[in-house]
Write a protein that holds these residues in place. Structure first.
Motif, PDB file in Angstrom:
ATOM      1  N   HIS A  30       0.776  -1.238  -0.153  1.00  0.00           N
ATOM      2  CA  HIS A  30      -0.107  -0.106  -0.086  1.00  0.00           C
ATOM      3  C   HIS A  30       0.823   1.267  -0.093  1.00  0.00           C
ATOM      4  CE1 HIS A  30      -3.361  -2.589   0.683  1.00  0.00           C
ATOM      5  NE2 HIS A  30      -2.899  -3.099   1.762  1.00  0.00           N
ATOM      6  N   SER A  31       2.127   1.220   0.353  1.00  0.00           N
ATOM      7  CA  SER A  31       2.937   2.343   0.422  1.00  0.00           C
ATOM      8  C   SER A  31       4.224   2.144  -0.212  1.00  0.00           C
ATOM      9  CB  SER A  31       3.053   3.020   1.549  1.00  0.00           C
ATOM     10  OG  SER A  31       3.468   2.093   2.506  1.00  0.00           O
ATOM     11  N   ALA A  32       5.046   3.176  -0.947  1.00  0.00           N
ATOM     12  CA  ALA A  32       6.432   2.881  -1.361  1.00  0.00           C
ATOM     13  C   ALA A  32       7.075   4.044  -0.485  1.00  0.00           C
ATOM     14  CB  ALA A  32       6.337   3.261  -2.842  1.00  0.00           C
ATOM     15  N   PRO A  33       7.835   3.436   0.410  1.00  0.00           N
ATOM     16  CA  PRO A  33       8.691   4.487   1.259  1.00  0.00           C
ATOM     17  C   PRO A  33       9.757   4.954   0.532  1.00  0.00           C
ATOM     18  CG  PRO A  33       9.328   2.251   1.846  1.00  0.00           C
ATOM     19  CD  PRO A  33       8.151   2.165   0.963  1.00  0.00           C
ATOM     20  N   PRO A  34      10.025   6.451   0.989  1.00  0.00           N
ATOM     21  CA  PRO A  34      11.018   6.841   0.122  1.00  0.00           C
ATOM     22  C   PRO A  34      12.484   6.135   0.117  1.00  0.00           C
ATOM     23  CG  PRO A  34      10.993   7.954   2.170  1.00  0.00           C
ATOM     24  CD  PRO A  34       9.721   6.959   1.972  1.00  0.00           C
ATOM     25  N   VAL A  35      13.147   5.995  -1.090  1.00  0.00           N
ATOM     26  CA  VAL A  35      14.287   5.166  -1.082  1.00  0.00           C
ATOM     27  C   VAL A  35      15.623   6.294  -0.800  1.00  0.00           C
ATOM     28  CG1 VAL A  35      15.784   3.888  -2.889  1.00  0.00           C
ATOM     29  CG2 VAL A  35      13.391   3.722  -2.829  1.00  0.00           C
ATOM     30  N   ARG A  36      16.604   5.602   0.174  1.00  0.00           N
ATOM     31  CA  ARG A  36      17.729   6.077   0.100  1.00  0.00           C
ATOM     32  C   ARG A  36      18.683   5.761  -1.000  1.00  0.00           C
ATOM     33  NH1 ARG A  36      17.466   4.765   5.649  1.00  0.00           N
ATOM     34  NH2 ARG A  36      17.127   6.444   7.151  1.00  0.00           N
ATOM     35  N   GLU A  37      19.244   6.617  -1.619  1.00  0.00           N
ATOM     36  CA  GLU A  37      20.158   6.411  -2.853  1.00  0.00           C
ATOM     37  C   GLU A  37      21.549   5.999  -2.202  1.00  0.00           C
ATOM     38  OE1 GLU A  37      19.287   5.728  -5.842  1.00  0.00           O
ATOM     39  OE2 GLU A  37      17.033   6.544  -5.655  1.00  0.00           O
ATOM     40  N   GLY A  38      22.356   5.401  -2.878  1.00  0.00           N
ATOM     41  CA  GLY A  38      23.603   4.996  -2.497  1.00  0.00           C
ATOM     42  C   GLY A  38      24.429   6.193  -2.168  1.00  0.00           C
ATOM     43  N   ARG A  39      25.071   6.187  -1.098  1.00  0.00           N
ATOM     44  CA  ARG A  39      25.968   7.470  -0.852  1.00  0.00           C
ATOM     45  C   ARG A  39      26.900   6.766   0.110  1.00  0.00           C
ATOM     46  NH1 ARG A  39      21.550   9.908   3.331  1.00  0.00           N
ATOM     47  NH2 ARG A  39      20.478  10.089   1.408  1.00  0.00           N
ATOM     48  N   ARG A  40      27.921   7.608   0.450  1.00  0.00           N
ATOM     49  CA  ARG A  40      29.218   7.049   0.891  1.00  0.00           C
ATOM     50  C   ARG A  40      28.823   7.267   2.381  1.00  0.00           C
ATOM     51  NH1 ARG A  40      34.338   6.262  -0.860  1.00  0.00           N
ATOM     52  NH2 ARG A  40      35.668   5.438   0.899  1.00  0.00           N
ATOM     53  N   LEU A  41      29.009   6.247   3.303  1.00  0.00           N
ATOM     54  CA  LEU A  41      28.679   6.042   4.652  1.00  0.00           C
ATOM     55  C   LEU A  41      30.155   6.254   5.299  1.00  0.00           C
ATOM     56  CD1 LEU A  41      26.007   3.515   4.689  1.00  0.00           C
ATOM     57  CD2 LEU A  41      25.857   6.039   4.954  1.00  0.00           C
ATOM     58  N   TYR A  42      30.457   7.242   5.675  1.00  0.00           N
ATOM     59  CA  TYR A  42      31.791   7.572   6.461  1.00  0.00           C
ATOM     60  C   TYR A  42      31.998   6.515   7.445  1.00  0.00           C
ATOM     61  CZ  TYR A  42      32.121  11.470   3.445  1.00  0.00           C
ATOM     62  OH  TYR A  42      32.000  12.561   2.283  1.00  0.00           O
ATOM     63  N   VAL A  43      31.243   6.360   8.236  1.00  0.00           N
ATOM     64  CA  VAL A  43      31.326   5.444   9.679  1.00  0.00           C
ATOM     65  C   VAL A  43      31.819   3.860   9.046  1.00  0.00           C
ATOM     66  CG1 VAL A  43      29.982   6.919  11.103  1.00  0.00           C
ATOM     67  CG2 VAL A  43      28.874   5.156   9.754  1.00  0.00           C
ATOM     68  N   ILE A  44      31.175   3.493   7.855  1.00  0.00           N
ATOM     69  CA  ILE A  44      31.523   2.325   7.526  1.00  0.00           C
ATOM     70  C   ILE A  44      33.207   2.240   7.442  1.00  0.00           C
ATOM     71  CG2 ILE A  44      31.358   0.500   5.889  1.00  0.00           C
ATOM     72  CD1 ILE A  44      28.528   1.096   5.958  1.00  0.00           C
TER      73      ILE A  44
END
Length: 400
Positions: free
Chosen positions: A39-53
């Motif tokens: 019933h819903s399509a949540p916003p998608v986080r596009e791939g971005r650099r995750l500095y903490v990783i």
């Protein structure tokens, strides 16, 4: 001369090692992200650099290095070739803590599942293949040459391999030929390669939420059945000793990209429960000096941190130096073990052992920075150019 031991890539009952959907285009509208719920399509986080990783990766590599220098069962034996006496007598506190450093490898596997899924989203199999080659091989080739040179120049701790085994190591496929590694830490690369080959199937189909979920379910089922099947080929392909760590990383990335839901929480919980079994098996068959409760606690704390990453709690961390930390991780892991223990053997009587461990690790961090700048980066550019040209020629070659 001490025979080089083989780090285990399998535990009890397993062989030891001597490691967007395909476009449904709607011309008048841009493609929409895959739906998670009906019933819903949540916003998608596009791939971005995750500095903490990047920072966690380097921390995991340092944990592994400290373990290899001061926390293994082999180093706690009288007359061992590195310290000459049990390391628990030389620096008891460091020994007790560093006995758990091996869990950095399992941390690598979880992060690898997360990062591979993130970096491959929307890529073709060719792009996936090229990215893995240019990422893995330049530093690896340097590490083989460097480690071999150290063992030849400073004999007495490790035995040098035969030339044909060294040459085979250049392929990164020596485990498949039951040949020894130039450096025992390379067993994890064989584990990573098998994960890449499995995940390539999903990349070829086109990554979607549903396909990654199905892949995790099928892989997890196979990982549960493989050990009792006693089918060596199935065990080799499915890789049950590492599967649940990679699956945890994949699920965490789905949670990061699409948001949490009950299915993902259930899959992550199952991956955590199965991982506890594998941690115990590794302690019993390989490590011996650490305890299951401590390792389970450390792994659980790490997984909870990764849940925070998946929920976006660390998105605001943008410390540029963490990018450098991430770049040092792979060269540090590849070069630290054999060469580092040789240096400790030669310098053990010159300074406090705790300081010596810190100095050796710092030295390999400097070396890793040089390798990244002067080996990895230029070699990756050359390899990418050559591979792109080769694939273009293959694509344009006449058929028949």
């Amino acid at each position: 001369m001490v025979q080089m031991h083989a780090l285990n890539s399998g535990y009890a009952g397993l062989p030891a090692q001597p490691l967007p959907p395909l476009a449904e285009s709607v011309p008048e509208h841009p493609p929409r992200p895959a739906r998670i719920r009906q019933h819903s399509a949540p916003p998608v986080r596009e791939g971005r650099r995750l500095y903490v990783i990047d920072g966690v990766r380097l921390l995991a590599a340092v944990l592994v290095a400290v373990h290899h220098y001061a926390g293994t069962d082999r180093l706690d034996q009288p007359g061992n070739p590195v310290w000459d006496r049990p390391v628990s007598e030389i620096m008891p506190t460091v020994f007790r803590l560093s006995t758990y450093g091996w869990i950095g490898v399992e941390i690598f596997f979880v992060i690898s599942g997360f990062v591979i899924c993130m970096s491959c989203w929307g890529r073709t199999p060719r792009q996936f293949f090229v990215s893995r080659v240019i990422r893995l091989y330049p530093a690896y080739w340097f590490a083989i040459a460097f480690t071999t040179a150290v063992i030849v120049a400073l004999p007495g701790v490790w035995e040098r391999l035969r030339l044909r085994d060294i040459l085979l190591n250049l392929t990164m496929l020596q485990s498949g030929s039951a040949s020894p590694h130039v450096d025992g830490v390379y067993w994890t690369l064989w584990t990573e390669l098998r994960f890449y080959l499995l995940f390539l199937v999903v990349v070829a189909m086109g990554l979607t939420y549903r396909r990654v979920v199905v892949f995790c379910c099928v892989w997890g089922t196979a990982a549960m059945l493989a050990p009792i099947s006693e089918l060596r080929l199935m065990i080799l392909i499915v890789n049950p000793v590492a599967a649940w760590f990679f699956i945890a990383g994949l699920v965490l990335y789905l949670m990061y990209r699409f948001g949490q839901d009950l299915l993902l929480w259930g899959m992550l919980t199952l991956a955590w429960l199965m991982a506890q079994v594998e941690l115990g098996r590794r302690i019993e068959s390989v490590e011996h000096v650490s305890g299951w409760r401590g390792s389970a606690l450390i792994y659980t704390a790490f997984l909870l941190f990764m849940v925070g990453v998946a929920l976006g709690l660390t998105d605001r961390v943008r410390w540029k130096w963490l990018v450098t930390a991430g770049a040092l991780t792979y060269p540090l892991y590849l070069t630290h073990y054999l060469a580092g223990t040789v240096l400790i053997n030669r310098l053990r009587d010159t300074m406090d052992p705790r300081l010596l461990v810190a100095v050796v690790i710092a030295g390999f961090l400097v070396l890793s920075g040089l390798v990244h700048r002067f080996v990895e980066r230029p070699a990756a550019r050359l390899l990418k150019r050559g591979l792109d040209t080769s694939f273009a020629r293959l694509r344009n070659a006449p058929r028949g």
